[in-house]
Design a protein around this motif. Structure first.
Motif, PDB file in Angstrom:
ATOM      1  N   LYS A  11       0.830  -1.197   0.000  1.00 49.60           N
ATOM      2  CA  LYS A  11       0.000   0.000   0.000  1.00 49.60           C
ATOM      3  C   LYS A  11       0.869   1.255   0.000  1.00 49.60           C
ATOM      4  CE  LYS A  11      -3.871  -2.115   2.490  1.00 49.60           C
ATOM      5  NZ  LYS A  11      -4.727  -2.068   3.710  1.00 49.60           N
ATOM      6  N   TYR A  49     -13.448   9.559   7.224  1.00 52.27           N
ATOM      7  CA  TYR A  49     -13.870   8.611   6.188  1.00 52.27           C
ATOM      8  C   TYR A  49     -15.377   8.700   5.953  1.00 52.27           C
ATOM      9  CZ  TYR A  49     -14.570   4.345   3.530  1.00 52.27           C
ATOM     10  OH  TYR A  49     -14.927   3.446   2.542  1.00 52.27           O
ATOM     11  N   LYS A  53     -17.763   9.670   2.229  1.00 56.28           N
ATOM     12  CA  LYS A  53     -18.892   8.946   1.619  1.00 56.28           C
ATOM     13  C   LYS A  53     -19.921   9.904   1.044  1.00 56.28           C
ATOM     14  CE  LYS A  53     -18.572   4.879   4.649  1.00 56.28           C
ATOM     15  NZ  LYS A  53     -19.266   4.064   5.679  1.00 56.28           N
ATOM     16  N   SER A  59     -16.943   4.114  -6.449  1.00 55.27           N
ATOM     17  CA  SER A  59     -16.802   3.073  -5.420  1.00 55.27           C
ATOM     18  C   SER A  59     -15.361   2.616  -5.264  1.00 55.27           C
ATOM     19  CB  SER A  59     -17.706   1.881  -5.754  1.00 55.27           C
ATOM     20  OG  SER A  59     -17.362   1.357  -7.039  1.00 55.27           O
ATOM     21  N   ASN A  60     -14.630   2.497  -6.378  1.00 54.75           N
ATOM     22  CA  ASN A  60     -13.228   2.074  -6.272  1.00 54.75           C
ATOM     23  C   ASN A  60     -12.361   3.140  -5.606  1.00 54.75           C
ATOM     24  OD1 ASN A  60     -13.607   3.706  -8.591  1.00 54.75           O
ATOM     25  ND2 ASN A  60     -11.636   3.037  -9.423  1.00 54.75           N
ATOM     26  N   GLU A  61     -12.682   4.419  -5.830  1.00 58.02           N
ATOM     27  CA  GLU A  61     -11.938   5.504  -5.187  1.00 58.02           C
ATOM     28  C   GLU A  61     -12.214   5.519  -3.685  1.00 58.02           C
ATOM     29  OE1 GLU A  61     -11.590   8.991  -8.541  1.00 58.02           O
ATOM     30  OE2 GLU A  61     -13.547   8.687  -7.610  1.00 58.02           O
ATOM     31  N   LEU A  62     -13.470   5.283  -3.329  1.00 54.89           N
ATOM     32  CA  LEU A  62     -13.825   5.263  -1.920  1.00 54.89           C
ATOM     33  C   LEU A  62     -13.171   4.090  -1.203  1.00 54.89           C
ATOM     34  CD1 LEU A  62     -15.533   6.863   0.081  1.00 54.89           C
ATOM     35  CD2 LEU A  62     -17.430   5.292  -0.390  1.00 54.89           C
ATOM     36  N   ASN A  63     -13.111   2.946  -1.891  1.00 56.67           N
ATOM     37  CA  ASN A  63     -12.438   1.781  -1.306  1.00 56.67           C
ATOM     38  C   ASN A  63     -10.955   2.058  -1.080  1.00 56.67           C
ATOM     39  OD1 ASN A  63     -14.729   0.166  -1.165  1.00 56.67           O
ATOM     40  ND2 ASN A  63     -14.440  -0.677  -3.226  1.00 56.67           N
ATOM     41  N   ASP A  64     -10.360   2.823  -1.994  1.00 52.59           N
ATOM     42  CA  ASP A  64      -8.926   3.148  -1.855  1.00 52.59           C
ATOM     43  C   ASP A  64      -8.707   4.081  -0.658  1.00 52.59           C
ATOM     44  OD1 ASP A  64      -6.177   3.022  -2.961  1.00 52.59           O
ATOM     45  OD2 ASP A  64      -6.457   5.188  -3.200  1.00 52.59           O
ATOM     46  N   LYS A  66     -10.287   4.003   2.051  1.00 52.59           N
ATOM     47  CA  LYS A  66     -10.509   3.276   3.295  1.00 52.59           C
ATOM     48  C   LYS A  66      -9.194   2.878   3.966  1.00 52.59           C
ATOM     49  CE  LYS A  66     -13.370  -0.359   5.312  1.00 52.59           C
ATOM     50  NZ  LYS A  66     -14.032   0.588   6.216  1.00 52.59           N
ATOM     51  N   LYS A  67      -8.140   2.738   3.170  1.00 50.63           N
ATOM     52  CA  LYS A  67      -6.849   2.352   3.747  1.00 50.63           C
ATOM     53  C   LYS A  67      -6.327   3.401   4.725  1.00 50.63           C
ATOM     54  CE  LYS A  67      -4.210   4.224  -0.172  1.00 50.63           C
ATOM     55  NZ  LYS A  67      -3.395   3.876  -1.363  1.00 50.63           N
TER      56      LYS A  67
END
Length: 246
Positions: A11, A49, A53, A59-64, A66-67
């Motif tokens: 990451k 975080y 939202k 969705s993929n940007e939001l998942n990224d 989350k790290k």
């Protein structure tokens, strides 16, 4: 053939996002002194975080993003290197005592501690005293230098007054000599050239004008060092002789 294990991709974190999270945390919580790893982690996870939202992220940007809520990121060191993970490292930098650098007259740099940072971020009296010692020393040094400079200024003012008075006396002496020369031309030439006659007026005028009147009168070609504070003797002699034919 041995199959190599393929782990999850390493990451990477954006330093600008990490700094933004810390900045928003400080603006939101307004902590005094050091900020804790746990408090920033909780803020990133529960407030920062959640706010992402509500933004127009795919969705993929939001998942990224989350790290950035990882506990390891904010509270732990890297298992391999032992160095703080990026979030924890930035918290450490934020908690460091900030200072200022000044350069003195000898081009030497000195670091001055930030008093507010020192008081709020350090907890023991010993650490606070140790941190503020350079500031105390700098103040004492400045007071000592100011005392020396004040004494020098007093002396310079006295010297200035002395040379001002001397200049006024020289100016008056020149006028006296000029007036006397106009009314007693023959006598003045005789006094200057032979010294056979004595005149208090001429003697006083000469002594007020010149450091050594005899050098002015008889040593035509002598080169001498002339102080910056004294009017050029040779120039005055030339002006007088040109004007009055002495």
């Amino acid at each position: 053939m041995t199959n190599k294990k393929v782990g999850p991709p390493k990451k990477t974190y954006s330093e600008s996002i990490l700094k933004q999270i810390i900045y928003e945390y400080k603006s939101y919580e307004k902590p005094n002194g050091n900020i804790s790893y746990s408090s920033v982690w909780n803020y990133a996870k529960n407030i920062w975080y959640e706010a992402q939202k509500d933004k127009d992220f795919a969705s993929n940007e939001l998942n990224d993003l989350k790290k950035y809520t990882s506990e390891d990121l904010w509270r732990k060191n890297n298992r391999k290197t032992g160095e703080p993970n990026p979030g924890k490292g930035l918290i450490d930098d934020t908690n460091k005592i900030k200072g200022y650098f000044i350069t003195d007259s000898k081009n030497k740099k000195q670091q001055i501690p930030n008093v507010e940072d020192t008081v709020y971020k350090l907890h023991s009296k010993e650490d606070i005293i140790e941190s503020l010692k350079p500031l105390e020393k700098l103040c004492l040094d400045f007071i000592e230098k100011e005392s020396v400079l004040s004494a020098e200024m007093v002396k310079l003012k006295a010297d200035l007054e002395y040379y001002k008075n001397k200049s006024e006396k020289q100016e008056e002496a020149i006028f006296q000599l000029a007036r006397y020369g106009r009314s007693n031309e023959g006598l003045l030439k005789n006094v200057l050239n032979t010294g056979t006659s004595k005149s208090k007026l001429v003697a006083d005028a000469l002594e007020n004008i010149f450091i050594n009147p005899m050098e002015f009168l008889y040593e035509e070609n002598k080169n001498e060092a002339i102080s910056e504070n004294v009017i050029n003797i040779a120039e005055r002699k030339k002006n007088l002789t040109d004007t009055y034919g002495l």
